[in-house]
Scaffold this motif. Structure first.
Motif, PDB file in Angstrom:
ATOM      1  N   LEU A  97      -0.574   3.715   5.829  1.00 35.91           N
ATOM      2  CA  LEU A  97      -0.855   3.524   4.405  1.00 35.91           C
ATOM      3  C   LEU A  97      -0.020   4.542   3.635  1.00 35.91           C
ATOM      4  O   LEU A  97      -0.344   5.732   3.593  1.00 35.91           O
ATOM      5  CB  LEU A  97      -2.345   3.728   4.130  1.00 35.91           C
ATOM      6  CG  LEU A  97      -2.790   3.640   2.662  1.00 35.91           C
ATOM      7  CD1 LEU A  97      -2.487   2.260   2.080  1.00 35.91           C
ATOM      8  CD2 LEU A  97      -4.274   3.967   2.536  1.00 35.91           C
ATOM      9  N   ALA A  98       1.084   4.079   3.048  1.00 35.25           N
ATOM     10  CA  ALA A  98       2.013   5.001   2.386  1.00 35.25           C
ATOM     11  C   ALA A  98       2.980   4.201   1.526  1.00 35.25           C
ATOM     12  O   ALA A  98       3.091   2.970   1.642  1.00 35.25           O
ATOM     13  CB  ALA A  98       2.787   5.821   3.417  1.00 35.25           C
ATOM     14  N   ASP A  99       3.676   4.930   0.651  1.00 39.20           N
ATOM     15  CA  ASP A  99       4.699   4.335  -0.201  1.00 39.20           C
ATOM     16  C   ASP A  99       6.023   4.327   0.560  1.00 39.20           C
ATOM     17  O   ASP A  99       6.547   5.395   0.917  1.00 39.20           O
ATOM     18  CB  ASP A  99       4.831   5.145  -1.493  1.00 39.20           C
ATOM     19  CG  ASP A  99       5.708   4.455  -2.528  1.00 39.20           C
ATOM     20  OD1 ASP A  99       6.585   3.659  -2.134  1.00 39.20           O
ATOM     21  OD2 ASP A  99       5.528   4.723  -3.736  1.00 39.20           O
ATOM     22  N   LEU A 159       6.248  -0.643  13.357  1.00 39.81           N
ATOM     23  CA  LEU A 159       5.472   0.156  12.412  1.00 39.81           C
ATOM     24  C   LEU A 159       5.419  -0.599  11.090  1.00 39.81           C
ATOM     25  O   LEU A 159       6.461  -0.908  10.506  1.00 39.81           O
ATOM     26  CB  LEU A 159       6.123   1.522  12.197  1.00 39.81           C
ATOM     27  CG  LEU A 159       5.580   2.351  11.023  1.00 39.81           C
ATOM     28  CD1 LEU A 159       4.129   2.736  11.269  1.00 39.81           C
ATOM     29  CD2 LEU A 159       6.446   3.582  10.781  1.00 39.81           C
ATOM     30  N   LEU A 160       4.217  -0.904  10.613  1.00 40.17           N
ATOM     31  CA  LEU A 160       4.027  -1.576   9.327  1.00 40.17           C
ATOM     32  C   LEU A 160       3.627  -0.538   8.282  1.00 40.17           C
ATOM     33  O   LEU A 160       2.708   0.264   8.502  1.00 40.17           O
ATOM     34  CB  LEU A 160       2.945  -2.645   9.435  1.00 40.17           C
ATOM     35  CG  LEU A 160       3.390  -3.982  10.050  1.00 40.17           C
ATOM     36  CD1 LEU A 160       2.180  -4.762  10.544  1.00 40.17           C
ATOM     37  CD2 LEU A 160       4.154  -4.805   9.016  1.00 40.17           C
ATOM     38  N   ILE A 161       4.325  -0.562   7.134  1.00 38.02           N
ATOM     39  CA  ILE A 161       4.073   0.397   6.061  1.00 38.02           C
ATOM     40  C   ILE A 161       3.710  -0.354   4.790  1.00 38.02           C
ATOM     41  O   ILE A 161       4.417  -1.288   4.387  1.00 38.02           O
ATOM     42  CB  ILE A 161       5.321   1.269   5.782  1.00 38.02           C
ATOM     43  CG1 ILE A 161       5.845   1.897   7.067  1.00 38.02           C
ATOM     44  CG2 ILE A 161       5.019   2.333   4.744  1.00 38.02           C
ATOM     45  CD1 ILE A 161       7.205   2.566   6.901  1.00 38.02           C
ATOM     46  N   ASP A 162       2.613   0.058   4.148  1.00 34.66           N
ATOM     47  CA  ASP A 162       2.248  -0.542   2.862  1.00 34.66           C
ATOM     48  C   ASP A 162       1.398   0.456   2.089  1.00 34.66           C
ATOM     49  O   ASP A 162       0.613   1.206   2.672  1.00 34.66           O
ATOM     50  CB  ASP A 162       1.478  -1.849   3.065  1.00 34.66           C
ATOM     51  CG  ASP A 162       1.617  -2.789   1.877  1.00 34.66           C
ATOM     52  OD1 ASP A 162       2.197  -3.886   2.038  1.00 34.66           O
ATOM     53  OD2 ASP A 162       1.144  -2.423   0.769  1.00 34.66           O
ATOM     54  N   ARG A 163       1.573   0.485   0.777  1.00 35.18           N
ATOM     55  CA  ARG A 163       0.826   1.425  -0.058  1.00 35.18           C
ATOM     56  C   ARG A 163      -0.475   0.833  -0.585  1.00 35.18           C
ATOM     57  O   ARG A 163      -1.285   1.546  -1.188  1.00 35.18           O
ATOM     58  CB  ARG A 163       1.688   1.874  -1.230  1.00 35.18           C
ATOM     59  CG  ARG A 163       2.033   0.770  -2.224  1.00 35.18           C
ATOM     60  CD  ARG A 163       2.882   1.317  -3.356  1.00 35.18           C
ATOM     61  NE  ARG A 163       3.199   0.291  -4.347  1.00 35.18           N
ATOM     62  CZ  ARG A 163       3.933   0.505  -5.435  1.00 35.18           C
ATOM     63  NH1 ARG A 163       4.424   1.718  -5.668  1.00 35.18           N
ATOM     64  NH2 ARG A 163       4.176  -0.467  -6.274  1.00 35.18           N
ATOM     65  N   ASP A 164      -0.687  -0.464  -0.365  1.00 34.40           N
ATOM     66  CA  ASP A 164      -1.894  -1.135  -0.840  1.00 34.40           C
ATOM     67  C   ASP A 164      -2.938  -1.141   0.279  1.00 34.40           C
ATOM     68  O   ASP A 164      -2.730  -1.769   1.324  1.00 34.40           O
ATOM     69  CB  ASP A 164      -1.569  -2.562  -1.265  1.00 34.40           C
ATOM     70  CG  ASP A 164      -2.754  -3.274  -1.907  1.00 34.40           C
ATOM     71  OD1 ASP A 164      -3.880  -2.734  -1.856  1.00 34.40           O
ATOM     72  OD2 ASP A 164      -2.554  -4.379  -2.440  1.00 34.40           O
TER      73      ASP A 164
END
Length: 232
Positions: free
Chosen positions: A48-50, A27-32
């Motif tokens: 897409l999340a902080d 699972l890849l998480i990034d807010r950008d």
């Protein structure tokens, strides 16, 4: 194994690709939004999340992950994500990327980091290992025990050159684990003779590193061992 990666930049995506190739779920998480490039790692889950917000990590199902990797370019984010993963979601194993050497001291179990990977220190260790002959180079520290992985490239004038491995008496708590010759690693054999240019890898107690260096290269010993430790 399910692995969450905070930070979907080049580093995070590269790690994800390697893990997927080895059969893991990622699972890849990034807010950008610009970092959400699903086509680059199509088999991964994307969010897409902080990665420092509890609600986002709950949505990600972080409590179902076996490992959490904080791979952003911001050390503060990596520390907070590791701490939340460990303390709030009980992730068994956390890995934190260290971007700036001055921050290394914070990447420990107090911040929920099981394994700290310092990019600058790792690169320095690889350079030292590649170009240094006759000095003991400390590469890795095993944090679960009081041992280091160290390397030495034997110079031609080492008293160990021509000696059989079984004839050498290494200091206590020193184990020769591999000999690299002509680019190939082999397990040490008692009757194998050492040659100049051999790259030797040892697992050793830090207290005996200097004694090991004096045994192998008494004319090359520096005041201290070259320390490029990466904790693992």
């Amino acid at each position: 194994m399910r692995v969450a990666i905070a930070g979907a930049g080049n580093v995070g995506r590269s790690i994800a690709s390697e893990l997927l190739a080895n059969g893991h779920q990622v699972l890849l998480i990034d807010r950008d939004p610009r970092a959400i490039k699903t086509e680059s790692v199509p088999d991964a889950e994307w969010l897409l999340a902080d990665a420092c917000e509890l609600s986002s990590l709950e949505e990600a199902g972080l409590d179902s992950c076996d490992a959490a990797i904080a791979a952003t370019g911001d050390d503060k984010v990596n520390l907070v994500h590791s701490l939340l993963a460990k303390t709030e979601f009980g992730v068994p194993r956390t890995v934190g990327r260290v971007n700036h050497p001055r921050n290394e001291w914070m990447f420990d179990d107090l911040w929920g980091v099981d394994v700290a990977v310092s990019t600058p220190r790792l690169m320095c260790a690889l350079v030292e290992e590649a170009v240094t002959v006759g000095d003991l180079v400390r590469l890795f520290q095993f944090r679960k025990g009081n041992s280091n992985l160290v390397e030495m490239t034997l110079p031609d004038d080492s008293p160990a050159v021509g000696q059989r491995v079984g004839a050498l008496t290494f200091p206590p708590a020193v184990v020769l684990v591999a000999i690299i010759r002509d680019g190939r690693a082999t397990a040490p054999q008692r009757d194998a003779a050492l040659e100049g240019g051999d790259e030797l890898l040892f697992v050793t107690d830090p207290e005996h590193e200097r004694e090991l260096a004096e045994l192998l290269t008494p004319n090359h010993v520096r005041p201290s061992v070259i320390d490029n430790t990466v904790g693992i």
